[in-house]
Design an enzyme around this catalytic site. Structure first.
Site, PDB file in Angstrom:
ATOM      1  N   SER A 107       0.825  -1.207   0.000  1.00 38.06           N
ATOM      2  CA  SER A 107       0.000   0.000   0.000  1.00 38.06           C
ATOM      3  C   SER A 107       0.857   1.253   0.000  1.00 38.06           C
ATOM      4  O   SER A 107       1.845   1.353   0.740  1.00 38.06           O
ATOM      5  CB  SER A 107      -0.923   0.013   1.225  1.00 38.06           C
ATOM      6  OG  SER A 107      -1.698   1.192   1.260  1.00 38.06           O
ATOM      7  N   ASP A 108       0.483   2.188  -0.838  1.00 39.26           N
ATOM      8  CA  ASP A 108       1.045   3.525  -0.760  1.00 39.26           C
ATOM      9  C   ASP A 108       0.574   4.158   0.547  1.00 39.26           C
ATOM     10  O   ASP A 108      -0.436   3.743   1.131  1.00 39.26           O
ATOM     11  CB  ASP A 108       0.566   4.339  -1.972  1.00 39.26           C
ATOM     12  CG  ASP A 108       1.055   5.773  -1.919  1.00 39.26           C
ATOM     13  OD1 ASP A 108       2.240   5.973  -1.599  1.00 39.26           O
ATOM     14  OD2 ASP A 108       0.253   6.678  -2.187  1.00 39.26           O
ATOM     15  N   LYS A 109       1.303   5.153   1.026  1.00 41.37           N
ATOM     16  CA  LYS A 109       0.923   5.796   2.288  1.00 41.37           C
ATOM     17  C   LYS A 109       0.031   7.013   2.063  1.00 41.37           C
ATOM     18  O   LYS A 109      -1.121   7.023   2.472  1.00 41.37           O
ATOM     19  CB  LYS A 109       2.175   6.214   3.077  1.00 41.37           C
ATOM     20  CG  LYS A 109       1.845   6.937   4.392  1.00 41.37           C
ATOM     21  CD  LYS A 109       3.088   7.444   5.069  1.00 41.37           C
ATOM     22  CE  LYS A 109       3.673   8.636   4.334  1.00 41.37           C
ATOM     23  NZ  LYS A 109       2.793   9.848   4.470  1.00 41.37           N
ATOM     24  N   THR A 110       0.577   8.015   1.385  1.00 41.90           N
ATOM     25  CA  THR A 110      -0.120   9.287   1.258  1.00 41.90           C
ATOM     26  C   THR A 110      -1.386   9.140   0.414  1.00 41.90           C
ATOM     27  O   THR A 110      -1.336   8.728  -0.735  1.00 41.90           O
ATOM     28  CB  THR A 110       0.803  10.338   0.616  1.00 41.90           C
ATOM     29  OG1 THR A 110       2.022  10.395   1.352  1.00 41.90           O
ATOM     30  CG2 THR A 110       0.136  11.699   0.599  1.00 41.90           C
TER      31      THR A 110
END
Length: 805
Positions: A253-256
């Site tokens: 998963s990407d964070k932002t």
């Protein structure tokens, strides 16, 4: 499969069997059109990238500044980079400073300050300042262009279900061809059948033994799963991704914008430096250092003005305001209240600290606070005000802390994902410390690494040159950490590729251009709410509501769809094996003359073509309802196990086959007067039947057994009564069974395809009229035995059986 059906279709037309040939031709055209949904997206990801490029640039050409098409800028061009404009290519800043929003490219939440020598990337946007820049790279050589190259190089993945169907169809078609060709030769040699008659029987047997509607049923099941997901606000852009989702055991998963809100928020922690201040008063002072009744000028103003009491600010009169200047890194305002004038400022901690009259006394404390916040990846904003009449003596008021917080449901989503057998890795372009703090907040592994230990992209720039040893060489390192920070699109791509090589089925979530290549390379790419066009075009699923909780729901729905497809394939393989072996063995081991039947057109047991087609059409028609069936999703990720599939199917088929051959033997034995007295039918109190009733009796038996096998197959290792079928499936099967029973019971007495047929209930006695009921009871008895054999076979196979009730 299509080749075999085309051959059968041609033969049927050559034999002038127009209805049968027409049915086969129609099925071929139906199968030929179901792939359109999977191919309609070709090239959409790259097209979206091209569309997202801003088309204009302000360049210095022919001795003057002019607006030109951004696609025609070349390295060396002098371009204007001004607030509100898009960066047309990778450009170096010549002098001065600007703030650039790179969120879509790197995941960085706040604008990045760039000074002379820094490279502003194509696809980013200037949000403050104005400078001249020199174009360094254009087209596919830019950061943005390399992302497009990565996207363009990823070949479409048809999904596991495609390969499973190919293998199943190959096995069934090959087996059917071998048996049918053997049967054709035996009919010509042993029974001396005419070529035309032997060929017609063989072709019909081949057609009914091949599950010609298998692709239609699977596609229908996936489409119904897509509809179910749409209710959960998930748009499916590639149907086969639903089946892949059921196997996902690694979520990157990407964070932002994915794990977080992509919106900075003031935290409860506020460090104050005088007794009269608390977080509320410091927020008011911070708001006074802005135009509080005007639209926010940047992300920091948005955050502060969204948290402060603006009604309290209205009690002040703003006399002067100095907006943010990248050179001094602060804002300043002069205010008056009750006749008293003072100044207030907000900005970078070290800048504001140096302004304070007691800076040296506070320095150790402030630096310790800043160091502690930096270690945790928490950002801060310092506020100060003047306390003298001359507005020259500055005093530190407080240090506000802020962070892009996790979405409210993210922590619980990650916990559920782990419960359901899915590991979660954070992959972000943001700061390592921020990523580590976010991991701690979400109860993830805080061991977040940087790209230094990751594999390098091939020097050729072509993803096809990526070695197939990434999983072996880097897999352990990737599995031992909680994720990666400071990564670029090629890093995300390589991480996903390495995990896939290690044997994981990877899902990737993201929202930016920098996520697009990894979204497309992953087994299931998921674009979250608010994602860029490039991310949505690269994804297999698009979330239309904020948050990740629906991802876990989508996994469970996908596992339910997998269970339906598995049930269908087990049933379909079982029904095929039962059908082809029944008629094949009937030809070899049960010649009718052995039972005193001397009809040249009935030397071996077979049924009219119309009955064959009724069996096939009613079965496949009912199977369309399998997509609506109730299931219990597995608690663990699901993967195809063809060994289990074929073994269980064979067990189900074997029991049904034995019961069919036994009934055929008993029925043939009861036709001839000589054998009647010693027959099983006589012993069981069943009336003697005619040759034509043997045909309708076995037609009914095969039809009933097929549908009962479906209800045995749908519950997996559990007994068939473990959970009820859906009303759609139940009534669909019930209707088909009723039609089959009526057809067998009331079939007209006639000769069709040179075969004598008599309705099963045609007779004067009550016992004869109840023959269909007797066949039903016989099938139900063997159904219990079949289900027991299935349950025993599962206990000897390696297959997760834990279910979510």
């Amino acid at each position: 499969m299509p080749i075999a059906i085309w051959i059968a279709c041609i033969i049927e037309f050559a034999l002038e069997n127009w209805p049968d040939g027409g049915i086969l031709l129609g099925i071929q055209f139906a199968n030929a059109t179901i792939g359109w949904y999977e191919t309609m997206k070709a090239g959409n990801a790259v097209a979206a990238l091209k569309q997202s490029l801003k088309p204009n640039a302000t360049a210095f050409r022919d001795g003057k500044w002019q607006n030109i098409d951004a696609s025609i800028v070349v390295p060396g061009d002098l371009v204007k980079l001004a607030a509100g404009s898009a960066v047309p290519a990778d450009c170096s800043v010549n002098e001065g400073s600007i703030e650039v929003d790179e969120a879509a490219l790197t995941g960085e939440s706040l604008p990045v300050t760039m000074v002379e020598g820094h490279i502003a990337k194509m696809g980013s946007t200037v949000v403050r300042g104005e400078v001249d820049g020199t174009v360094q790279f254009t087209g596919m050589y830019t950061f943005f262009g390399k992302t497009a190259l990565l996207l363009n190089s990823v070949e479409a993945d048809l999904g596991n279900i495609h390969y499973v169907l190919v293998k199943v169809m190959f096995v069934l078609t090959l087996l059917s061809l071998i048996l049918c060709i053997t049967c054709f030769g035996y009919l010509m040699g042993k029974y001396k059948l005419a070529f035309r008659d032997a060929l017609e029987f063989t072709v019909v047997l081949l057609v009914v033994s091949i599950p010609i509607a298998i692709e239609i049923v699977v596609t229908t099941t996936l489409a119904l799963g897509s509809k179910e997901l749409s209710i959960q606000k998930v748009i499916v852009t590639r149907l086969s991704s639903i089946e892949m989702m059921s196997a996902v055991n690694m979520l990157c998963s990407d964070k932002t914008g994915t794990l977080t809100l992509n919106k900075m928020e003031i935290q409860e922690t506020c460090h104050t430096f005088s007794p009269e201040h608390d977080i509320k008063s410091v927020l008011v002072l911070a708001a006074l250092a802005a135009k509080w009744r005007e639209p926010p000028r940047d992300a920091l103003d948005t955050m502060v003005l969204g948290s402060a009491n603006l009604d309290e600010c209205d009690n002040y009169e703003q006399l002067q305001f100095l907006p943010f200047d990248p050179k001094v890194k602060r804002t300043e305002a002069t205010l008056r209240r009750d006749g008293k004038t003072f100044k207030v400022t907000k900005g970078a901690p070290n800048i504001v600290l140096d302004m304070c009259h007691n800076a040296e006394d506070l320095r150790a404390r402030v630096e310790k606070i800043i160091e502690d916040l930096a270690r945790r990846g928490v950002r801060c904003l310092t506020v100060a005000r003047t306390i003298d009449d001359n507005c020259e003596k500055w005093e530190m008021s407080g240090i506000l802390t802020f962070l892009d917080p996790p979405r409210p449901d993210t922590k619980e989503t990650i916990r559920k994902a782990k419960v359901y057998g899915v590991d979660v890795k954070m992959i972000t372009g943001d700061n390592q410390l921020i990523a580590q703090e976010m991991a701690r907040m979400l109860n993830m592994d805080p061991n977040i690494l940087t790209p230094e230990g990751l594999p390098q992209f091939p020097e050729s720039g072509d993803p096809k040159d990526i070695p197939d040893t990434l999983g072996r060489d880097y897999g352990d390192m990737m599995l031992a950490c909680g994720g990666f920070a400071h990564v670029y699109p090629e890093h995300k791509y390589l991480i996903v590729e390495a995990l896939r090589q290690r044997g994981f089925t990877c899902a990737m979530t993201g929202d930016g251009v920098n996520d697009a290549p990894a979204l497309k390379r992953s087994d299931v790419g998921i674009a979250v709410h608010g994602a860029t066009d490039a991310a949505r075009a690269s994804a297999d699923m698009v979330l239309t509501d904020p948050g990740l909780s629906v991802v876990v729901d989508a996994m469970l729905i996908a596992r339910g769809v997998f269970q339906r497809m598995l049930s269908f394939l087990i049933y379909r393989v079982s029904a095929t094996l039962q059908l082809v072996f029944f008629f094949f063995l009937g030809v070899f081991i049960l010649p009718t003359e052995r039972f005193g039947i001397h009809d040249k057109s009935f030397q071996f047991f077979h049924i009219p073509v119309l009955m064959f087609m009724l069996i096939t059409l009613l079965n496949d028609g009912t199977l369309m309802a399998i997509g609506y069936d109730y299931v219990r999703p597995s608690e663990r990720p699901q993967r195809w196990n063809l060994r289990v599939l074929f073994v269980v199917s064979s067990v189900l088929a074997f029991v049904a086959l034995v019961s069919s051959l036994l009934l055929l033997w008993m029925a043939l034995d009861a036709v001839n007067e000589v054998n009647w007295e010693q027959s099983w039918f006589k012993g069981l109190g069943i009336p003697q039947i005619d040759q034509g009733q043997v045909v309708t009796m076995l037609y009914l038996k095969v039809s009933i057994s097929d549908f009962l096998t479906l209800f045995a197959a749908r519950t997996g290792a559990d007994w068939f009564w473990a959970y009820r079928p859906s009303p759609v499936l139940f009534f669909g099967a019930g209707l088909s069974l009723a039609i089959s029973t009526c057809v067998a019971a009331f079939w007209p007495d006639q000769t069709m395809d040179d075969i004598i047929t008599i309705g099963l209930s045609h007779g004067d006695s009550t016992a004869v009229k109840l023959l269909p009921l007797w066949v039903w009871l016989y099938c139900i008895f063997w159904w219990f035995l079949q289900d027991a054999a299935k349950a025993v076979s599962y206990t000897h196979l390696t297959l997760p059986t834990k279910r979510i009730v």
